[in-house]
Design an enzyme around this catalytic site. Structure first.
Site, PDB file in Angstrom:
ATOM      1  N   GLY A  57      45.219   3.002   2.680  1.00 40.64           N
ATOM      2  CA  GLY A  57      46.006   3.455   1.542  1.00 40.64           C
ATOM      3  C   GLY A  57      46.548   2.290   0.750  1.00 40.64           C
ATOM      4  N   CYS A  84      43.168  -0.061   8.451  1.00 41.48           N
ATOM      5  CA  CYS A  84      43.812  -0.800   7.366  1.00 41.48           C
ATOM      6  C   CYS A  84      45.291  -0.429   7.282  1.00 41.48           C
ATOM      7  CB  CYS A  84      43.065  -0.569   6.053  1.00 41.48           C
ATOM      8  SG  CYS A  84      43.481  -1.787   4.774  1.00 41.48           S
ATOM      9  N   TYR A  85      45.729   0.297   6.258  1.00 41.86           N
ATOM     10  CA  TYR A  85      47.130   0.736   6.225  1.00 41.86           C
ATOM     11  C   TYR A  85      47.449   1.547   7.476  1.00 41.86           C
ATOM     12  CZ  TYR A  85      51.486   2.938   4.764  1.00 41.86           C
ATOM     13  OH  TYR A  85      52.795   3.377   4.706  1.00 41.86           O
ATOM     14  N   HIS A 175      37.668  -1.700   7.007  1.00 39.06           N
ATOM     15  CA  HIS A 175      37.226  -0.329   6.726  1.00 39.06           C
ATOM     16  C   HIS A 175      35.837  -0.093   7.330  1.00 39.06           C
ATOM     17  CE1 HIS A 175      40.371   1.039   3.902  1.00 39.06           C
ATOM     18  NE2 HIS A 175      40.485  -0.241   3.631  1.00 39.06           N
ATOM     19  N   GLU A 177      34.322   2.650   7.507  1.00 35.47           N
ATOM     20  CA  GLU A 177      33.656   3.778   6.851  1.00 35.47           C
ATOM     21  C   GLU A 177      32.739   3.363   5.712  1.00 35.47           C
ATOM     22  OE1 GLU A 177      37.923   3.600   5.199  1.00 35.47           O
ATOM     23  OE2 GLU A 177      36.863   3.226   7.074  1.00 35.47           O
ATOM     24  N   ASP A 232      24.363  20.406  -7.754  1.00 34.04           N
ATOM     25  CA  ASP A 232      25.650  20.919  -7.298  1.00 34.04           C
ATOM     26  C   ASP A 232      25.868  22.370  -7.707  1.00 34.04           C
ATOM     27  OD1 ASP A 232      25.835  18.234  -6.677  1.00 34.04           O
ATOM     28  OD2 ASP A 232      27.020  17.767  -8.457  1.00 34.04           O
ATOM     29  N   SER A 233      25.727  22.644  -9.000  1.00 37.09           N
ATOM     30  CA  SER A 233      25.987  24.008  -9.454  1.00 37.09           C
ATOM     31  C   SER A 233      24.936  24.983  -8.930  1.00 37.09           C
ATOM     32  CB  SER A 233      26.051  24.064 -10.983  1.00 37.09           C
ATOM     33  OG  SER A 233      24.828  23.680 -11.569  1.00 37.09           O
ATOM     34  N   LYS A 374      27.122  14.272  -2.302  1.00 34.44           N
ATOM     35  CA  LYS A 374      25.849  14.739  -2.855  1.00 34.44           C
ATOM     36  C   LYS A 374      24.779  14.922  -1.778  1.00 34.44           C
ATOM     37  CE  LYS A 374      24.980  14.797  -6.794  1.00 34.44           C
ATOM     38  NZ  LYS A 374      25.018  15.850  -7.851  1.00 34.44           N
TER      39      LYS A 374
END
Length: 518
Positions: A57, A84-85, A175, A177, A232-233, A374
């Protein structure tokens, strides 16, 4: 309520918190992100997580009202990982010490070296003596909490990896991730294994749970879905149709900002594949009229968002009083626009389909893909049986060519842009590169340049080619075209598109840029 073991991610506002969830989903672990403000001891008791991750954060533990987890996180008796934070707040809460950054701040790539003592969390790490990680911190831990030991250091982070193995508390300053920590996924794999997760959450399970949630939310009401023809739609529409059948009507809005031949392609593709009621709303005059003279990108996006709402409201009445509007909003849209789930992350840019609906509209949102990336949407699309022609399409933003036309939008510039984009995509397909690229497009630049064609002087627009590779849309690198490809493509665009006399290739990564021009 899901029957899976659950992992709780407490969000302290990092721009990449959702990437943590993505790493866990790749391991078939069910997880939920909740902002720190909502995570109370009572919440913890009801949620009953098998493990907890404290995200990064932008805040400092020294700031007034700094984000903090509830004390109960550390008395649950489950593994906790601070990032991290999250590491800093863990040390702060458990008796360690954090200091302001100054010379010990680290941003970007760094290398962590192991300590002699091994740690199960790091199984598979340090085979070559050190590991590349991604740092992004100003403050740093200067003294670890009682019970913790050091398992890895970096030049500016002497406590880069710390742990209290007896209590299963782990903390890292970097991080894991992000893709710039190459073995970060292995660290998460080790963490969930230590926590005892079975890895039984799949996209098939997500589909079933999403359908159940849609039915619970909608009941017997009618829904309209904004259909763009993109991945997506389309996935959102098919998923919702599977949940509620003919209660759904799709609305395809032609706002005059589509690519060459796109309206015809989308309508043909959708009507030939699915038996879902579909309204073709040609509103190009409305949109282009409202955008005339507008050059500020935020005003463009907000104008387009407002007009979409007006159009959907009109068609909601036409279908007999729809009470819900469905959208294919994804998480990267959300995190760049607003703080996810009310957390403290920083706004990057507004998205036309993010931020709720005006009360006067009288519709509620259905956004079944709001927490997916996605690639996960594509996996869900395959689960739903969508054809690869849908699933493999490059992303196309809701505001369309408006954000690929920096500066004032004119019909002339839009037509030039359509023609140039068609040539560029044709080149990419012709060279067999389409499926290697996440997204590719042309942007027409708000400048004209002097050129020479034949024996005459030209003064025409310049354009920028963009092609990126990405996994999740949160980070991206430019695609390494050969100079032969770029030269051939530039020649075709200049020869075939009247109005362009100069072509450039955008090699900016994300970050620091975004994928789209605006």
């Amino acid at each position: 309520m899901t029957q899976h073991d659950r992992l709780l991610i407490i969000d302290f506002g990092s721009q990449v918190t959702q990437l943590i969830a993505r790493r866990l989903r790749e391991l078939n672990v069910y997880c939920e992100i909740h902002p720190f403000q909502k995570v109370t001891d009572a919440f913890l008791a009801e949620f009953a997580p098998r493990a907890v991750i404290l995200s990064g954060g932008p805040a400092s533990v020294f700031a007034e009202g700094a984000p903090m987890p509830p004390a109960g996180v550390f008395t649950l008796g489950v593994p906790v990982l601070g990032i991290c934070y999250g590491q800093q707040v863990m040390m702060h809460c458990l008796g360690g010490k954090v200091e302001r950054g100054h010379k010990t701040a680290e941003f970007g790539r760094a290398y962590v070296t192991p300590e002699p003592e091994s740690l199960p969390l790091l199984a598979g790490w340090f085979a070559e003596g050190r590991e590349q990680v991604w740092m992004s911190h100003g403050d740093h831990v200067s003294a670890i909490a009682p019970g913790f030991r050091v398992f890895g250091t970096s030049p500016n982070a002497p406590f880069a990896i710390t742990a209290d193995p007896d209590r299963h508390f782990y903390a890292v300053q970097f991080h894991p991730e992000v893709h710039h920590t190459p073995k970060g996924a292995k660290l998460y794999e080790n963490f969930v294994r230590l926590a005892g997760f079975k890895g039984d959450w799949t996209m098939d399970a997500y589909r079933d749970e999403a359908i159940r949630k849609i039915r619970e939310q909608v009941g017997d009401a009618k829904v309209i879905c904004g259909l763009s023809g993109g991945v997506d739609s389309s996935v959102a529409a098919v998923l919702i149709h599977e949940a509620i059948g003919d209660q759904l009507t799709c609305v395809f809005v032609d706002h005059g900002l589509l690519r060459l031949g796109e309206a015809e392609q989308v309508l043909t593709m959708f009507r030939d594949t699915y038996n879902i009621p579909l309204i073709h709303a040609d509103e190009s005059e409305l949109f282009l009229g409202e955008l005339e003279g507008v050059s500020d990108p935020e005003v463009k996006r907000k104008t387009i968002g407002r007009l979409f709402i007006d159009v959907f409201q009109k068609h909601a009445h036409e279908v007999g009083g729809a009470r819900f509007l469905a959208q294919g909003t994804l998480y990267p849209d959300v995190i760049e626009s607003v703080s996810f789930s009310g957390g403290p992350s920083v706004t990057i840019k507004s998205h036309h389909n993010v931020g709720g609906l005006p009360e006067k509209m009288g519709l509620k949102l259905v956004e079944p893909l709001r927490e997916l990336f996605k690639d996960e949407v594509r996996a869900l699309g395959r689960e739903l049986g969508l054809p690869e022609s849908f699933i493999g399409r490059h992303p196309f933003p809701g505001p369309g060519l408006a954000i690929r036309c920096p500066g004032e939008i004119t019909r002339e510039k839009l037509e030039i842009l359509r023609q140039a984009d068609a040539v560029y995509i044709d080149q990419i397909r012709k060279h067999g590169l389409y499926d290697e690229i996440w997204q590719a497009f042309v942007a027409i630049l708000p400048v004209k340049t002097v050129g020479v064609m034949g024996d005459g002087r030209t003064y025409e627009f310049a354009c920028s080619l963009r092609a990126v590779t990405s996994v999740d849309g949160m980070t991206a690198d430019y695609y390494p075209f050969t100079h032969d490809f770029l030269g051939e493509t530039a020649t075709r665009i200049i020869n075939e598109v009247r109005g362009i006399n100069r072509v450039m290739y955008d090699i900016t990564s994300k970050p620091p840029g975004t994928i789209e021009m605006e």
